[in-house]
Design an enzyme around this catalytic site. Structure first.
Site, short mmCIF file in Angstrom:
data_model
loop_
_atom_site.label_atom_id
_atom_site.label_comp_id
_atom_site.label_asym_id
_atom_site.label_seq_id
_atom_site.Cartn_x
_atom_site.Cartn_y
_atom_site.Cartn_z
N SER A 164 0.84 -1.21 0.00
CA SER A 164 0.00 0.00 0.00
C SER A 164 0.86 1.25 0.00
O SER A 164 2.08 1.20 0.25
CB SER A 164 -0.98 0.05 1.18
OG SER A 164 -0.43 0.74 2.29
N TYR A 214 0.99 1.36 12.19
CA TYR A 214 0.74 0.94 10.81
C TYR A 214 1.87 1.44 9.91
O TYR A 214 2.41 0.68 9.10
CB TYR A 214 -0.60 1.51 10.35
CG TYR A 214 -0.97 1.21 8.92
CD1 TYR A 214 -1.57 0.00 8.57
CD2 TYR A 214 -0.73 2.15 7.91
CE1 TYR A 214 -1.91 -0.27 7.26
CE2 TYR A 214 -1.08 1.88 6.59
CZ TYR A 214 -1.68 0.67 6.28
OH TYR A 214 -2.01 0.41 4.97
#
Length: 325
Positions: A144, A157
């Protein structure tokens, strides 16, 4: 584009019970491979498996927690034993937790890193001996834009995704003497998946993905193309490329703007109770490929947001350059 030749190949997909993993399973199934689907939610996996079998794929489901190295080794062994081959391994299982760094429990940050980073390392560690024994294989890591763009209020994250990028590049360097073993990175922009619904949330506000959100089928198609014709890095969606350029040219400004946008959104968002979501355990809701966030599959809407974002980035960059003189 090369002809897709995946029939009869054994492909492992982690995190296959929902979102991008589920979309990828369906996309791959249309090429009749031997699909090994893994996640913590076996009931949802069986639903995906039945859908994939309708396209002619042979499917094996294996309940797996990627944070457990022994479970991931067992997954690799099951995949190889099934058809005596292991051709493609897709690291896709991931979790998200949002909130102020110091307001989010440290065990939540730790679990995000265990799942996203160590889970990918566990997958690679389990698959690599088979790849080396047969002298070929494709490892695909779904990273991502978070692999190069910091996510304020998602520090754990960001740590995990930046870590995957570094791990992948180091592994690729090690494997340069194995020309038929490929390590491939995918950097999709924001996707219309249930990931946000599943997220640990310590912001006190309801979360939504930043527009534009893309159809997860686009990522699934990219996975198929990379599995068939391996590439080191693939950026899925124009926004992914623009964000990469923006952070490369103006890292400080991009980070500040991202933080400001997040704070503005959280100030206006509807209140919600804190939750650990699926960080520690699977959930039984939102198991579809899509999250229902609106504009997936509408490229014209994408262009509107992309044009606005590009213009904003260029103006901000020019202003910053002028003010520094």
């Amino acid at each position: 584009m090369k002809e897709i030749r995946l029939k009869g190949k054994t492909i492992v997909i982690t995190g296959a019970s929902s979102g991008a993993g589920r979309a990828a399973a369906v996309e791959f199934s249309q090429h009749q491979p031997n699909l090994v689907l893994a996640s913590r939610n076996l009931e949802a996996l069986e639903e995906v498996a039945n859908e994939c079998r309708e396209f002619g794929a042979d499917v094996l489901t294996v309940e797996t927690d990627v944070t457990d190295p022994k479970a991931v080794i067992a997954l690799a062994n099951a995949a190889n034993d099934w058809h005596n081959r292991l051709d493609i391994w897709i690291n896709n299982a991931g979790v998200l937790a949002a909130g102020d760094f110091d307001s989010t429990p440290i065990e939540v940050h730790e679990q995000v890193i265990k799942t996203n980073l160590l889970g990918y390392m566990n997958g690679a560690h389990a698959a690599m001996p088979f790849f080396k024994a047969q002298e070929h294989g494709v490892l695909i890591n779904n990273i991502s834009v978070g692999g190069y763009l910091p996510v304020p209020y998602g520090a754990g994250y960001s740590a995990s995704k930046f870590g995957i990028t570094g791990f992948t590049e180091a592994l690729r360097g090690e494997l340069s003497q194995w020309p038929e073993i490929h390590v491939c990175d995918l950097y999709p922009a924001f996707l219309d998946t249930p990931g946000i619904q599943h997220a640990g949330n310590y912001t006190g506000k309801q979360l939504k993905p930043a527009p534009p959100v893309y159809d997860p089928k686009r990522l699934a198609e990219a996975m198929v193309n990379v599995a068939n014709d391996p590439q080191n890095s693939t950026y899925v969606g124009s926004t992914s490329v623009l964000l990469k350029i923006s952070h490369a040219l103006f890292p400080g400004l991009t980070t500040k703007l991202t933080g400001a946008i997040m704070r503005r959104y959280l100030k206006k968002a509807a209140p919600i109770q804190s939750t650990s979501g699926n960080v520690f355990n699977t959930v039984n809701y939102g198991m579809a490929p899509y999250g229902g966030f609106g504009i997936a599959g509408k490229p014209r809407a994408h262009r509107k947001y992309i044009a606005a974002g590009l213009a904003t980035g260029l103006i901000a960059g020019v202003c910053l350059t002028l003010f520094r003189k």
